[in-house]
Design a protein around this motif. Structure first.
Motif, PDB file in Angstrom:
ATOM      1  N   ASP A  57     -10.624  14.131 -10.672  1.00 35.19           N
ATOM      2  CA  ASP A  57      -9.339  13.971 -10.005  1.00 35.19           C
ATOM      3  C   ASP A  57      -8.201  14.462 -10.908  1.00 35.19           C
ATOM      4  N   VAL A  58      -8.567  15.028 -12.060  1.00 36.30           N
ATOM      5  CA  VAL A  58      -7.601  15.596 -13.000  1.00 36.30           C
ATOM      6  C   VAL A  58      -7.644  17.115 -12.888  1.00 36.30           C
ATOM      7  N   THR A  59      -6.489  17.733 -12.737  1.00 41.65           N
ATOM      8  CA  THR A  59      -6.424  19.186 -12.717  1.00 41.65           C
ATOM      9  C   THR A  59      -6.380  19.671 -14.154  1.00 41.65           C
ATOM     10  N   THR A  80      -5.693   1.711  -7.978  1.00 41.55           N
ATOM     11  CA  THR A  80      -5.811   3.038  -7.384  1.00 41.55           C
ATOM     12  C   THR A  80      -7.178   3.227  -6.752  1.00 41.55           C
ATOM     13  N   ILE A  81      -7.176   3.761  -5.539  1.00 42.97           N
ATOM     14  CA  ILE A  81      -8.403   4.066  -4.809  1.00 42.97           C
ATOM     15  C   ILE A  81      -8.322   5.529  -4.401  1.00 42.97           C
ATOM     16  N   MET A  82      -9.350   6.312  -4.727  1.00 44.08           N
ATOM     17  CA  MET A  82      -9.379   7.727  -4.354  1.00 44.08           C
ATOM     18  C   MET A  82     -10.362   7.895  -3.210  1.00 44.08           C
ATOM     19  N   LEU A  83      -9.889   8.429  -2.091  1.00 43.42           N
ATOM     20  CA  LEU A  83     -10.734   8.721  -0.943  1.00 43.42           C
ATOM     21  C   LEU A  83     -10.904  10.232  -0.879  1.00 43.42           C
ATOM     22  N   PRO A  84     -12.050  10.754  -1.366  1.00 42.85           N
ATOM     23  CA  PRO A  84     -12.212  12.209  -1.429  1.00 42.85           C
ATOM     24  C   PRO A  84     -12.280  12.848  -0.055  1.00 42.85           C
ATOM     25  N   THR A  85     -11.697  14.052   0.033  1.00 43.74           N
ATOM     26  CA  THR A  85     -11.752  14.822   1.272  1.00 43.74           C
ATOM     27  C   THR A  85     -13.201  15.181   1.577  1.00 43.74           C
ATOM     28  N   VAL A  86     -13.895  15.618   0.545  1.00 53.35           N
ATOM     29  CA  VAL A  86     -15.291  16.013   0.690  1.00 53.35           C
ATOM     30  C   VAL A  86     -16.091  15.226  -0.331  1.00 53.35           C
ATOM     31  N   PHE A  87     -17.125  14.535   0.117  1.00 49.47           N
ATOM     32  CA  PHE A  87     -17.997  13.861  -0.838  1.00 49.47           C
ATOM     33  C   PHE A  87     -19.352  14.522  -0.779  1.00 49.47           C
ATOM     34  N   ASP A  88     -19.706  15.162  -1.862  1.00 46.99           N
ATOM     35  CA  ASP A  88     -20.996  15.813  -1.978  1.00 46.99           C
ATOM     36  C   ASP A  88     -21.553  15.427  -3.340  1.00 46.99           C
ATOM     37  N   VAL A 104       0.842  -1.200   0.000  1.00 46.87           N
ATOM     38  CA  VAL A 104       0.000   0.000   0.000  1.00 46.87           C
ATOM     39  C   VAL A 104       0.876   1.248   0.000  1.00 46.87           C
ATOM     40  N   THR A 105       0.566   2.173  -0.940  1.00 50.20           N
ATOM     41  CA  THR A 105       1.198   3.493  -0.929  1.00 50.20           C
ATOM     42  C   THR A 105       0.076   4.525  -0.962  1.00 50.20           C
ATOM     43  N   GLY A 106       0.402   5.735  -0.576  1.00 49.34           N
ATOM     44  CA  GLY A 106      -0.617   6.779  -0.582  1.00 49.34           C
ATOM     45  C   GLY A 106      -0.005   8.147  -0.718  1.00 49.34           C
ATOM     46  N   SER A 107      -0.816   9.085  -1.229  1.00 51.02           N
ATOM     47  CA  SER A 107      -0.370  10.469  -1.313  1.00 51.02           C
ATOM     48  C   SER A 107      -1.581  11.377  -1.154  1.00 51.02           C
ATOM     49  N   GLU A 108      -1.374  12.492  -0.450  1.00 49.82           N
ATOM     50  CA  GLU A 108      -2.444  13.478  -0.281  1.00 49.82           C
ATOM     51  C   GLU A 108      -2.456  14.381  -1.499  1.00 49.82           C
ATOM     52  N   GLU A 109      -3.658  14.613  -2.020  1.00 54.70           N
ATOM     53  CA  GLU A 109      -3.858  15.469  -3.183  1.00 54.70           C
ATOM     54  C   GLU A 109      -4.952  16.463  -2.858  1.00 54.70           C
ATOM     55  N   PRO A 110      -5.119  17.501  -3.670  1.00 54.95           N
ATOM     56  CA  PRO A 110      -6.144  18.504  -3.366  1.00 54.95           C
ATOM     57  C   PRO A 110      -7.553  17.934  -3.192  1.00 54.95           C
ATOM     58  N   LEU A 111      -7.867  16.867  -3.926  1.00 60.33           N
ATOM     59  CA  LEU A 111      -9.212  16.293  -3.832  1.00 60.33           C
ATOM     60  C   LEU A 111      -9.342  15.196  -2.785  1.00 60.33           C
TER      61      LEU A 111
END
Length: 108
Positions: free
Chosen positions: A59-61, A44-52, A27-34
């Motif tokens: 997840d693409v800038t 890859t698993i994305m755990l959003p900071t805010v889910f609305d 397992v690796t991880g990195s904090e991103e804006p989302l």
């Protein structure tokens, strides 16, 4: 009632070796804006900071090139609603849920 023994060991490259029962995962991880992006055994698993669910996010800038649906239009789950430019590529974003679009910002 279900239970399992979990062991976590940090590796020299800062990844984690996670043992759950007889299964072992890298397992690796990195904090991103989302949110938090985790890679578990190559997936890859994305755990959003805010889910609305009322917000359509990527997840693409990138920059909004054009809206594919008018403000106030109905959009179905999986239907493209906007085009983004990221790293000189144009990509369509699809709605995660069905609903009605509201453009809060202009393209560009």
């Amino acid at each position: 009632k279900w239970s399992s023994e979990v062991k976590v060991r940090e590796q020299p490259d800062q990844s984690l070796l996670v043992t759950v029962g007889s299964n072992v995962y890298s397992v690796t991880g990195s904090e991103e804006p989302l949110g938090l992006r985790m890679i578990v055994d190559g997936s890859t698993i994305m755990l959003p900071t805010v889910f609305d669910p009322s917000e359509l996010r990527s997840d693409v800038t990138g920059k909004v090139v054009r809206f594919l649906k008018e403000d106030g239009a109905k959009v179905n789950k999986g239907e493209p609603y906007v085009e983004l430019e990221a790293m000189k590529m144009i990509m369509q974003l699809s709605a995660g849920e069905s609903g009605k679009l509201q453009h809060n910002l202009a393209g560009g």
